[in-house]
Design an enzyme around this catalytic site. Structure first.
Site, mmCIF file in Angstrom:
data_model
loop_
_atom_site.group_PDB
_atom_site.id
_atom_site.type_symbol
_atom_site.label_atom_id
_atom_site.label_comp_id
_atom_site.label_asym_id
_atom_site.label_seq_id
_atom_site.Cartn_x
_atom_site.Cartn_y
_atom_site.Cartn_z
ATOM 1 N N GLU A 42 0.862 -1.187 0.000
ATOM 2 C CA GLU A 42 0.000 0.000 0.000
ATOM 3 C C GLU A 42 0.900 1.239 0.000
ATOM 4 O O GLU A 42 1.874 1.300 0.741
ATOM 5 C CB GLU A 42 -0.882 -0.007 1.262
ATOM 6 N N LYS A 86 -9.829 1.213 -2.503
ATOM 7 C CA LYS A 86 -10.004 0.754 -1.111
ATOM 8 C C LYS A 86 -11.443 0.983 -0.660
ATOM 9 O O LYS A 86 -11.974 2.099 -0.770
ATOM 10 C CB LYS A 86 -9.020 1.500 -0.209
ATOM 11 N N CYS A 115 -5.305 -3.206 2.715
ATOM 12 C CA CYS A 115 -5.083 -3.051 4.159
ATOM 13 C C CYS A 115 -6.351 -3.224 5.002
ATOM 14 O O CYS A 115 -6.785 -4.336 5.219
ATOM 15 C CB CYS A 115 -4.398 -1.716 4.437
HETATM 16 N N1 LIG Z 1 -3.605 1.339 6.142
HETATM 17 C C1 LIG Z 1 -4.506 0.772 6.915
HETATM 18 O O1 LIG Z 1 -5.626 0.528 6.486
HETATM 19 C C2 LIG Z 1 -4.018 0.492 8.302
HETATM 20 C C3 LIG Z 1 -4.698 -0.472 9.153
HETATM 21 O O2 LIG Z 1 -5.721 -1.060 8.825
HETATM 22 C C4 LIG Z 1 -4.058 -0.713 10.458
HETATM 23 O O3 LIG Z 1 -4.631 -1.411 11.293
HETATM 24 O O4 LIG Z 1 -2.945 -0.214 10.722
#
Ligand SMILES: NC(=O)CC(=O)C(=O)O
Length: 281
Positions: free
Chosen positions: A42, A114, A154
């Site tokens: 990401e 996302k 994520c």
């Molecule tokens: N980037 C994200 O979505 C981060 C995430 O989910 C986390 O727990 O850290």
């Protein structure tokens, strides 16, 4: 089908051109080691900082995105599939956190925005992705040369229904480019990868940026990119430094595991069911 997958846990710098050329060299190294699928993290083209993301946004639809052009060239040159992590995408006056999947012909085969934006409120620490990004509007599952792949970015991993949907649509593997932070990473990152893999009896690949302990950022990355098998087994993993994790995927194991434990048959569809409101992209 058996093949090698590479997870490029790259160290991201504030300079986009450097990130693009660095990602290119990691992809080259992974392809030279025989990887047929390469996954990026990401926000690999710029730091995952809500303060600066907007400055790095790229227009993918107008084909003027330097990050996606590089991925397209790399996929075609090495004749591999690339799950291109995510980049900030500008479209219609909005900003999205977007992952493109490139095929060995260099074409974009799928684009995932996302779906679940990461808003977190912990004592002394808060983070609001939804102040910057707009929400994606559908799941993404794509037929590739290396199997049927579901995509999540994520925080999408936290919502089991998305992964169940991918399984119902025939996914062999779910790729989660991610960037868990120090507060959530230690307890939850691996737990969720293994849970999604076990719930759905498929492979899960999660690729994070490397941690930069010196960076003056509002977001410190956990790291620990991993490949998990359908029994929850960690096939390949790493720590928090820059690394390219290479693992072997053998889809024949999916059938074995699904015969060992026929969860799909055992599900009580008469008591509970997932309602799919998406269009079937
Ligand atoms: N980037 C994200 O979505 C981060 C995430 O989910 C986390 O727990 O850290």
């Amino acid at each position: 089908m058996q093949f090698k997958i590479a997870l490029c846990q790259m160290l991201v710098s504030p300079i986009k051109e450097n990130n693009i050329s660095h990602a290119r060299s990691l992809i080259r190294g992974a392809a030279e080691k025989g990887s047929k699928l390469v996954v990026l993290p990401e926000m690999w083209c710029c730091p995952y900082s809500m303060k600066t993301l907007r400055d790095h946004a790229e227009d993918i639809e107008a084909k003027s995105s330097p990050s996606i052009s590089m991925l397209s060239e790399a996929a075609a040159y090495h004749k591999i599939t690339i799950v291109g992590g995510s980049i900030p995408e500008k479209s219609g006056g909005k900003l999205f956190n977007t992952c493109c999947v490139l095929g060995p012909d260099g074409e974009i085969k799928a684009k995932h925005r996302k779906l679940h934006l990461f808003d977190m409120d912990l004592p002394g620490e808060s983070f609001r992705e939804s102040d910057t990004f707009a929400y994606g509007d559908g799941p993404t599952i794509v037929d590739t040369e290396v199997g049927k792949i579901g995509i999540g970015i994520c925080h999408d991993i936290r919502f089991p229904e998305l992964s169940i949907l991918y399984r119902l649509r025939g996914a062999h593997l779910i790729c989660f480019p991610g960037a868990f932070n120090m507060s959530t990473g230690e307890l939850l990152w691996e737990l969720m990868q293994r849970s999604r893999a076990v719930d759905n009896q498929l492979f899960v690949a999660a690729c994070s940026p490397a941690r930069d302990p010196d960076v003056n950022s509002d977001y410190m990355i956990w790291g620990h990119s991993s490949l998990v098998g359908p029994f929850g087994e960690i096939i390949a993993t790493t720590g928090h430094e820059e690394d390219v994790v290479i693992g072997e995927i053998d889809y024949s194991i999916l059938q074995t595991r699904r015969e060992n434990l026929p969860l799909e048959k055992q599900k009580r569809g008469d008591i509970y069911q997932l309602i799919d409101h998406s269009s079937g992209k």
